[in-house]
Enzyme design. Structure first.
Site, PDB file in Angstrom:
ATOM      1  CB  SER A  89      32.246   9.563  11.305  1.00 17.95           C
ATOM      2  OG  SER A  89      30.580   9.715  11.422  1.00 17.95           O
ATOM      3  CG  HIS A 107      30.126  15.331  10.111  1.00 19.56           C
ATOM      4  ND1 HIS A 107      28.893  15.106  10.326  1.00 19.56           N
ATOM      5  CD2 HIS A 107      30.922  14.418   9.181  1.00 19.56           C
ATOM      6  CE1 HIS A 107      28.912  13.909   9.999  1.00 19.56           C
ATOM      7  NE2 HIS A 107      29.916  13.322   9.410  1.00 19.56           N
TER       8      HIS A 107
HETATM    9  P1  PGA Z   1      28.759  10.120   8.193  1.00 21.96           P
HETATM   10  O1  PGA Z   1      27.945  10.750   9.138  1.00 21.96           O
HETATM   11  O2  PGA Z   1      27.912  10.121   6.788  1.00 21.96           O
HETATM   12  O3  PGA Z   1      29.938  11.068   8.014  1.00 21.96           O
HETATM   13  O4  PGA Z   1      29.106   8.798   8.570  1.00 21.96           O
HETATM   14  C1  PGA Z   1      26.553  10.651   9.458  1.00 21.96           C
HETATM   15  C2  PGA Z   1      26.200   9.661  10.692  1.00 21.96           C
HETATM   16  O5  PGA Z   1      27.302   9.156  11.430  1.00 21.96           O
HETATM   17  O6  PGA Z   1      25.100   9.586  11.010  1.00 21.96           O
END
Ligand code: PGA
Ligand code: ZN
Length: 419
Positions: A41, A156
């Site tokens: 994300s 996720h």
């Molecule tokens: P990401 O998620 O590594 O998929 O960006 C972790 C977060 O958003 O804190």
């Protein structure tokens, strides 16, 4: 230090997607390495992650172009020179020449940058956290509090939860082993609770449980929070022992055309979202809310910070992307009171340090974070200690790539207590 050789190669991250491992060999034969994580994300303004795009291998996700950049463009400029890790970073930035590292790839730059910091720490015979603390002139060196993501949703998982992370944060515990005991006990109590309710105990990308939630709108999020509250209680803890946090990752379910948020099949306005957060803060005494509003809506962030900022930490992840300029903008607009720090969002350790310092100076809380696609590299644990961060967020207290960070904290704690 003088670098004799730079070798980079592809390894797999925790999602089975290629990433870079970079090995530096110094003149005395010493070898130090670093591995780069990868997000799912991702914020729109994150530094550019260079991937091959050739779908014949690893569905286009190979990183051989970035590796080639390390070998043919970066290495020739760094070999056989007396350099500090700061010199390495300034060379990397000059060679790339763009703010978002779209020339050589932030993954190429960060692999070399982190390995160089490790190498210099080794040359100076310092532990990595100590070196970071001293070389970058941080005011404090301290073990951080830990945030454990024990229910996964959003990008996720594929389980009907719109919010991405539901976290627990042990409080009032001085020792990392006691923090891990608390987190692990709650995690396994939650597992039993899920089993009792005939819910799946499969996990998402960061090791948190990802049972299917089938209701509409905020009811799913409410249920996830209630499950954690029950697990917490059953495990013998209260709100004053263990806090709860959310990483909403709101951009991932924001519809820019309609200016609404799609929360599990229901269209929700910014105001409704803020009202829900208010309820969560009241009912579950949330310690922090990360990315509660989409990354482009600065006004929404200001509103959220005004309404909730005195009760809970308002954490900018996609909003700030570890970029000092954006953090400065946030400070001047009073849009948040905490920052998430991910080195690969910006591309070098020096710039990461600059972002941390900028936030600390403004009194922001600092959360050092892993990515959902991780390796066993525990660099961020040392970074968190060396910069005196308030928190580290490294996923659930399970899975090798997540516990690598927590276990490194245990090691650091041992070293610090034996001084
Ligand atoms: P990401 O998620 O590594 O998929 O960006 C972790 C977060 O958003 O804190
Ligand atoms: Zn986030």
């Amino acid at each position: 230090m003088k670098i004799r050789q730079i070798q980079a190669y592809q390894i797999l991250d925790s999602r089975g997607i290629p990433t870079i491992k970079c090995v530096l060999t110094l003149h005395d034969g010493m070898r130090m390495s670093a591995c780069v994580p990868s997000g799912a994300s991702t914020g729109a303004a994150e530094a550019y992650e260079l991937r091959d795009g050739d779908t014949k291998r690893f569905f286009g996700k190979s990183v051989t172009k970035a590796i080639n950049n390390i070998h043919t463009i970066i290495a020739p400029e760094l070999l056989e020179k007396e350099l500090s890790c700061a010199d390495v970073d300034s060379t990397l930035l000059k060679l790339d020449g763009t703010h978002n590292k779209s020339n050589l790839g932030a993954n190429a730059l960060l692999a070399v940058s982190m390995a160089a910091v490790r190498a210099q720490a080794c040359v100076e015979q310092k532990e990595l956290y100590d070196f970071i603390h001293q070389a970058f002139l941080f005011q404090h060196k301290a073990l951080p509090s830990c945030m454990f993501n024990i229910i996964n949703g959003g990008m996720h998982a594929n389980n009907g939860l719109s919010f991405q992370e539901f976290l627990i944060v042990p409080k009032n515990k001085q020792r990392i082993i006691d923090i891990l005991d608390c987190a692990s006990t709650i995690y396994h109590t939650l597992k039993n609770l899920l089993k009792e309710q005939k819910l799946s105990t499969n996990v998402g990308d960061e090791g948190g449980f990802a049972p299917c939630f089938s209701k509409v709108g905020f009811e799913n999020e409410q249920e996830a929070l209630s499950l954690i509250a029950r697990a917490l209680q059953q495990a013998g803890y209260s709100n004053s022992d263990v806090g709860m946090s959310l990483d909403v990752a709101a951009t991932s379910f924001y519809d820019a055309e309609k200016n609404i948020y799609n929360v599990s099949g229901r269209a929700v306005t910014r105001e409704e979202l803020l009202t829900f957060y208010q309820q969560c803060v009241d009912n579950f005494s949330l310690l922090s809310i990360e990315d509660g509003i989409t990354e482009s809506d600065w006004q929404g962030w200001q509103e959220m910070n005004q309404q909730l900022g005195d009760k809970t930490a308002i954490v900018g992840d996609d909003l700030f992307v570890t970029d000092t300029k954006k953090i400065q903008q946030g400070i001047s607009l009073d849009a948040a009171n905490a920052v998430l720090i991910k080195p690969n969002q910006i591309g070098t350790v020096s710039e990461t340090v600059q972002a941390i310092k900028c936030a600390q100076k403004a009194g922001y809380k600092v959360v050092i974070s892993h990515r959902s696609g991780e390796t066993n590299d525990s660099f961020i644990a040392d970074l968190a200690v060396g910069c005196g961060a308030d928190y580290i967020k490294a996923g659930a207290p399970v899975r090798g790539e997540r516990v690598a960070k927590y276990n490194r904290l245990l090691e650091i704690e041992q070293a610090l207590s034996s001084i």
